[in-house]
Design an enzyme around this catalytic site. Structure first.
Site, mmCIF file in Angstrom:
data_model
loop_
_atom_site.group_PDB
_atom_site.id
_atom_site.type_symbol
_atom_site.label_atom_id
_atom_site.label_comp_id
_atom_site.label_asym_id
_atom_site.label_seq_id
_atom_site.Cartn_x
_atom_site.Cartn_y
_atom_site.Cartn_z
ATOM 1 N N HIS A 39 32.805 62.553 -45.435
ATOM 2 C CA HIS A 39 32.209 63.767 -46.002
ATOM 3 C C HIS A 39 30.682 63.633 -46.147
ATOM 4 O O HIS A 39 30.216 62.790 -46.906
ATOM 5 C CB HIS A 39 32.846 63.985 -47.379
ATOM 6 C CG HIS A 39 32.384 65.184 -48.114
ATOM 7 N ND1 HIS A 39 31.768 65.114 -49.338
ATOM 8 C CD2 HIS A 39 32.451 66.494 -47.792
ATOM 9 C CE1 HIS A 39 31.492 66.336 -49.766
ATOM 10 N NE2 HIS A 39 31.895 67.188 -48.845
ATOM 11 N N ARG A 40 29.958 64.450 -45.399
ATOM 12 C CA ARG A 40 28.481 64.350 -45.328
ATOM 13 C C ARG A 40 28.099 62.932 -44.858
ATOM 14 O O ARG A 40 27.094 62.374 -45.297
ATOM 15 C CB ARG A 40 27.826 64.679 -46.668
ATOM 16 C CG ARG A 40 28.335 65.963 -47.328
ATOM 17 C CD ARG A 40 27.684 66.231 -48.678
ATOM 18 N NE ARG A 40 28.451 67.226 -49.447
ATOM 19 C CZ ARG A 40 28.281 67.500 -50.733
ATOM 20 N NH1 ARG A 40 27.325 66.889 -51.413
ATOM 21 N NH2 ARG A 40 29.022 68.395 -51.343
ATOM 22 N N GLU A 66 31.578 64.720 -41.327
ATOM 23 C CA GLU A 66 31.460 66.133 -41.706
ATOM 24 C C GLU A 66 29.990 66.404 -41.953
ATOM 25 O O GLU A 66 29.307 65.592 -42.597
ATOM 26 C CB GLU A 66 32.288 66.398 -42.966
ATOM 27 C CG GLU A 66 32.388 67.863 -43.347
ATOM 28 C CD GLU A 66 31.514 68.310 -44.501
ATOM 29 O OE1 GLU A 66 31.508 69.505 -44.815
ATOM 30 O OE2 GLU A 66 30.798 67.459 -45.099
ATOM 31 N N ASP A 68 26.850 69.546 -42.826
ATOM 32 C CA ASP A 68 26.584 70.902 -43.322
ATOM 33 C C ASP A 68 25.388 71.460 -42.564
ATOM 34 O O ASP A 68 24.280 70.899 -42.637
ATOM 35 C CB ASP A 68 26.257 70.850 -44.818
ATOM 36 C CG ASP A 68 27.439 70.348 -45.629
ATOM 37 O OD1 ASP A 68 28.437 71.081 -45.723
ATOM 38 O OD2 ASP A 68 27.363 69.211 -46.161
ATOM 39 N N HIS A 81 23.182 69.881 -47.376
ATOM 40 C CA HIS A 81 24.273 70.558 -48.081
ATOM 41 C C HIS A 81 23.814 71.708 -48.971
ATOM 42 O O HIS A 81 24.329 72.818 -48.901
ATOM 43 C CB HIS A 81 25.061 69.551 -48.931
ATOM 44 C CG HIS A 81 26.121 70.212 -49.743
ATOM 45 N ND1 HIS A 81 25.905 70.699 -51.018
ATOM 46 C CD2 HIS A 81 27.409 70.534 -49.445
ATOM 47 C CE1 HIS A 81 27.006 71.261 -51.470
ATOM 48 N NE2 HIS A 81 27.942 71.177 -50.538
ATOM 49 N N GLU A 140 30.371 72.095 -40.670
ATOM 50 C CA GLU A 140 30.519 73.172 -41.659
ATOM 51 C C GLU A 140 29.344 74.122 -41.571
ATOM 52 O O GLU A 140 28.178 73.708 -41.650
ATOM 53 C CB GLU A 140 30.618 72.628 -43.093
ATOM 54 C CG GLU A 140 30.737 73.802 -44.074
ATOM 55 C CD GLU A 140 30.958 73.451 -45.529
ATOM 56 O OE1 GLU A 140 31.229 72.273 -45.848
ATOM 57 O OE2 GLU A 140 30.856 74.381 -46.353
ATOM 58 N N LYS A 142 27.312 76.193 -43.568
ATOM 59 C CA LYS A 142 27.093 76.270 -45.021
ATOM 60 C C LYS A 142 26.311 77.539 -45.347
ATOM 61 O O LYS A 142 25.209 77.734 -44.835
ATOM 62 C CB LYS A 142 26.316 75.010 -45.461
ATOM 63 C CG LYS A 142 25.967 74.938 -46.922
ATOM 64 C CD LYS A 142 27.173 75.009 -47.825
ATOM 65 C CE LYS A 142 28.000 73.746 -47.914
ATOM 66 N NZ LYS A 142 29.278 73.953 -48.630
ATOM 67 N N ASP A 265 34.195 60.782 -49.401
ATOM 68 C CA ASP A 265 32.883 60.115 -49.428
ATOM 69 C C ASP A 265 33.031 58.619 -49.105
ATOM 70 O O ASP A 265 32.044 57.952 -48.789
ATOM 71 C CB ASP A 265 32.249 60.239 -50.825
ATOM 72 C CG ASP A 265 31.813 61.661 -51.176
ATOM 73 O OD1 ASP A 265 31.951 62.556 -50.327
ATOM 74 O OD2 ASP A 265 31.328 61.859 -52.319
#
Ligand code: G3P
Ligand code: CA
Length: 274
Positions: A39-40, A66, A68, A81, A140, A142, A265
Site C-alpha cells: 500500500h503506497r 499500490e 495514488d 496520496h 488508484e 485519487k 503497509d
C-alpha cells in the site's frame, strides 16, 4: 510414522495456521495464492508513494505496489496520496495548485526519517517505466473529480507502453469514484477495475450487482468484511481485496477470510515468506 500419514499430518498442521494456509497452494496444490499489495509501496518501512517505498516492496517480493495518482497544475501526473502536500513533504498547498517544478522541488522523504531525505514525488510515467514487468501496479485514481480528463491521460500512458492488455504485465485500476471507474472500463476494457469503499451501504445485493457490471474486484475496508460478504462477492464473479493491514491481527483476520488480495503497509505481515 509411515511417509503417507506423515505427509497428511504435516498438511493438517499447515492448514491450521492461517499464515501458512494462505501460501499452502505450493505444497498442497489445493489452495489459491493470495496476492500481497504493498500500500503506497512498503509504506510501513519507507515514505509512502516514493521510489524508496516502491523499491522496498520489490525487495520484499510483494505481488503489487499500490500508487495514488493525481495531477499538477500544469498537467503532469504525479504520485501522492493527500490532496495537499502538507503531510508528506516540506511544502504546503494543494497538489492541483502547484506546478510540476514546484512539486518536484519538495522533499517527500524526511518526514518519515532523515535517512529518506531527498526522496521526490514521483511521476506516473516514472513508475510505469521503472516497475512494469518487475511487479504488478494497482493504480488508484485519487479524487479524480478534482482533475477533469485524468482518466484519458492515465489510459494514454498505459496505451503508449502497451500496458492496456495486461496479460504478462499486471496492471489494475481502483478508485472510490465509481463514475471514474466506469470511464476507465470503457477506455481500457482489458484492465481489471476495482471498486473501493468503506461504506456498508455499498454491500447490499443490488449495489454489488451494479458493481459487477463493470468491476472485477470489490475492495472494502477490512472493518466491513464478513464471510457472507466474501461469498456474495465471489458468487457474482468478482474477486475481493481488502485494506489496510497495519497489524498482525488484521492480517490474520483477512487471511482467514478467503481474500484474493490483501493491501498492506507491511508486506511481511501478510506473506511470512518475505
Ligand atoms: O488500496 C486501498 C487504499 O489505498 C484506499 O485508501 O486512502 O489509502 O488511498 P487510501
Ligand atoms: Ca490508495
Amino acid at each position: 510414522m509411515a511417509a503417507e500419514s506423515k505427509r497428511t499430518e504435516d498438511k493438517k498442521n499447515i492448514l491450521q495456521n492461517p499464515f501458512h494456509r494462505a501460501f499452502a497452494a505450493e505444497l498442497t496444490g489445493e489452495l489459491r495464492q493470495i496476492d500481497t499489495v504493498a500500500h503506497r509501496g512498503a509504506s510501513g518501512y519507507a515514505p509512502e508513494n516514493t521510489i524508496a517505498a516502491f523499491d522496498k516492496a520489490v525487495e520484499m517480493k510483494a505481488d503489487y505496489i499500490e500508487i495514488d495518482v493525481q495531477r499538477s497544475k500544469d498537467g503532469q501526473l504525479v504520485i501522492i496520496h493527500d490532496n495537499t502536500v502538507n503531510r508528506t513533504t516540506d511544502g504546503t498547498g494543494y497538489v492541483k495548485d502547484l506546478t510540476f517544478e514546484q512539486l518536484r522541488s519538495l522533499d517527500a522523504g524526511s518526514w518519515k526519517g532523515e535517512e529518506f531525505s531527498g526522496e521526490k514525488i514521483p511521476t506516473f510515467e516514472e513508475i510505469l517505466d521503472r516497475y512494469h514487468g518487475k511487479i504488478g501496479i494497482l493504480i488508484e485514481l485519487k479524487s479524480p473529480e478534482l482533475y477533469p480528463g485524468i482518466e484519458e491521460s492515465v489510459a494514454q500512458e498505459l496505451k503508449e507502453r502497451h500496458l492496456d492488455n495486461p496479460q504478462n504485465e499486471k496492471m489494475m485500476i481502483q478508485s472510490f469514484n465509481f463514475d471514474s471507474l466506469k470511464k476507465m472500463n470503457a477506455l481500457l476494457p482489458k484492465v481489471p477495475i476495482e471498486v473501493l469503499t468503506s461504506s456498508k451501504a455499498h454491500t447490499t445485493e443490488q449495489a454489488l450487482k451494479d458493481f459487477a457490471a463493470y468491476a472485477d474486484y470489490f475492495n472494502p475496508i477490512y472493518g466491513i468484511v464478513t464471510e457472507d460478504l466474501v461469498n456474495r462477492v465471489h458468487a457474482l464473479g468478482m474477486k475481493i481485496s481488502s485494506w489496510t493491514v497495519r497489524s498482525h491481527e488484521s492480517a490474520e483476520f483477512l487471511l482467514n477470510m478467503n481474500m484474493d488480495a490483501i493491501i498492506t503497509d507491511y508486506p511481511d505481515y501478510v506473506d511470512p515468506r518475505n
